[in-house]
Design a protein around this motif. Structure first.
Motif, short mmCIF file in Angstrom:
data_model
loop_
_atom_site.label_atom_id
_atom_site.label_comp_id
_atom_site.label_asym_id
_atom_site.label_seq_id
_atom_site.Cartn_x
_atom_site.Cartn_y
_atom_site.Cartn_z
N PHE A 61 0.83 -1.21 0.00
CA PHE A 61 0.00 0.00 0.00
C PHE A 61 0.86 1.26 0.00
CE2 PHE A 61 -2.41 3.36 2.16
CZ PHE A 61 -3.53 3.42 1.34
N SER A 62 1.99 1.22 0.73
CA SER A 62 2.87 2.40 0.79
C SER A 62 3.47 2.73 -0.56
CB SER A 62 3.98 2.18 1.82
OG SER A 62 4.88 1.18 1.39
N SER A 75 0.38 4.52 -2.49
CA SER A 75 -0.36 5.65 -1.92
C SER A 75 0.05 6.99 -2.53
CB SER A 75 -0.16 5.68 -0.40
OG SER A 75 1.21 5.77 -0.07
N ARG A 82 6.68 10.45 1.34
CA ARG A 82 5.90 9.22 1.49
C ARG A 82 6.57 8.01 0.85
NH1 ARG A 82 0.77 9.68 3.21
NH2 ARG A 82 0.27 7.70 2.20
#
Length: 312
Positions: A238-239, A242, A293
């Motif tokens: 998911f990282s 994202s 991120r």
């Protein structure tokens, strides 16, 4: 375009001349955002070239996305800053307006296609890991980037040719700070129906279709994530997605509101706010999102800094 024996009209860009008290704060705000965008996107371009850990298809697309964002803001912001520095609206030549719109469309369509290619790359990496090296070989990546630029050039050539062959008033006034498609098209005195149809078709093809493909890719990615037994694996996957997802919603969200909402529901102020967002704010946020991120980009930046700064 006007008849050959007539003088081509100059377009008067009103910009933010009706908001005199806000021109000063807007100037410094736009300037700061532009400098951050320049620094951040140049940094990502340099990192993806200099760091061996970022020599993968995902960062190859990010490299070109940052290049597009860099050119995107440079096409619009310097002229906007110059206009904000003066209290009265300034004119832009016929060919200057046409050139700005042409570059604007090329880069906007190219960004749509690049974001779609990045979604497919994530789909291939997560849902087809055994075939990833075949699906995303360097020839395929180069083809995707080349097609992205080619689609931008074809669309820009078609739109610009249709719009700037229309008859315009002798003193056309654009209630905007850039020569965008809709504000210029609304000035045409006749024959603009074909251009409006062309704009709507391009909107459907290059906003709705890419967005639908991206949503489909992430629906399959989400299904694959939910099937993973390990919570750690889910978080890691998911990282990696994202940052791209956030950029997709920022870009396609503002573009959809700008070009798809009914004309009756539009206003000059709303048009300018939305345009400021996707020409100034989004390109500034892109490197921030991908730097803060994304652990691989952060590590690559840290390694480059350590190589440049001698240890004590």
């Amino acid at each position: 375009m006007a008849k050959e024996n007539q003088t081509l009209p100059e377009f008067l860009l009103l910009g933010f001349s009706d908001l005199r008290t806000l021109q000063g704060p807007l100037f410094w705000g736009v300037l700061l955002a532009y400098l951050v965008s320049l620094l951040g996107n140049c940094l990502i371009i340099l990192l993806t070239r200099a760091s061996p850990t970022l020599h993968s298809p995902m960062y190859f697309f990010l490299h070109h996305l940052s290049l597009v964002e860099l050119l995107y803001t440079t096409d619009v912001v310097p002229r906007t800053l110059a206009d904000l520095a003066f209290p009265h609206p300034r004119a832009i030549s016929f060919w200057g307006c046409a050139a700005q719109m042409y570059v604007f469309i090329v880069l906007g369509i190219s960004e749509c296609c690049l974001l779609t290619a990045m979604a497919y790359d994530r789909y291939a990496a997560i849902c087809q890991p055994l075939h990833y090296s075949t699906l995303m070989n360097w020839r395929a990546c180069m083809a995707m980037v080349g097609i992205s630029w080619l689609m931008g050039i074809i669309t820009a050539t078609t739109h610009s040719s249709l719009i700037f062959t229309l008859p315009f008033p002798s003193h056309p006034v654009i209630p905007h700070f850039l020569c965008d498609i809709l504000p210029v098209l609304r000035l045409a005195s006749a024959g603009k129906h074909r251009s409006e149809v062309s704009v709507m078709m391009a909107t459907v093809v290059f906003i709705m279709v890419p967005f639908s493909l991206i949503v489909t890719s992430y629906a399959r990615i989400l299904s694959a994530i939910l099937a993973m037994a390990s919570t750690l694996s889910r978080r890691k996957v998911f990282s990696t997605c994202s940052s791209h997802l956030l950029m997709v919603f920022l870009f396609f969200g503002t573009a959809s509101i700008t070009y798809i909402r009914p004309r009756a529901g539009s206003s000059v102020t709303m048009d300018r706010i939305l345009s400021l967002f996707y020409t100034v704010i989004t390109p500034m946020l892109n490197p921030i999102i991908y730097t803060l991120r994304n652990k691989e980009v952060t590590k690559a930046l840290w390694h480059v800094v350590k190589r440049q700064v001698p240890s004590s």
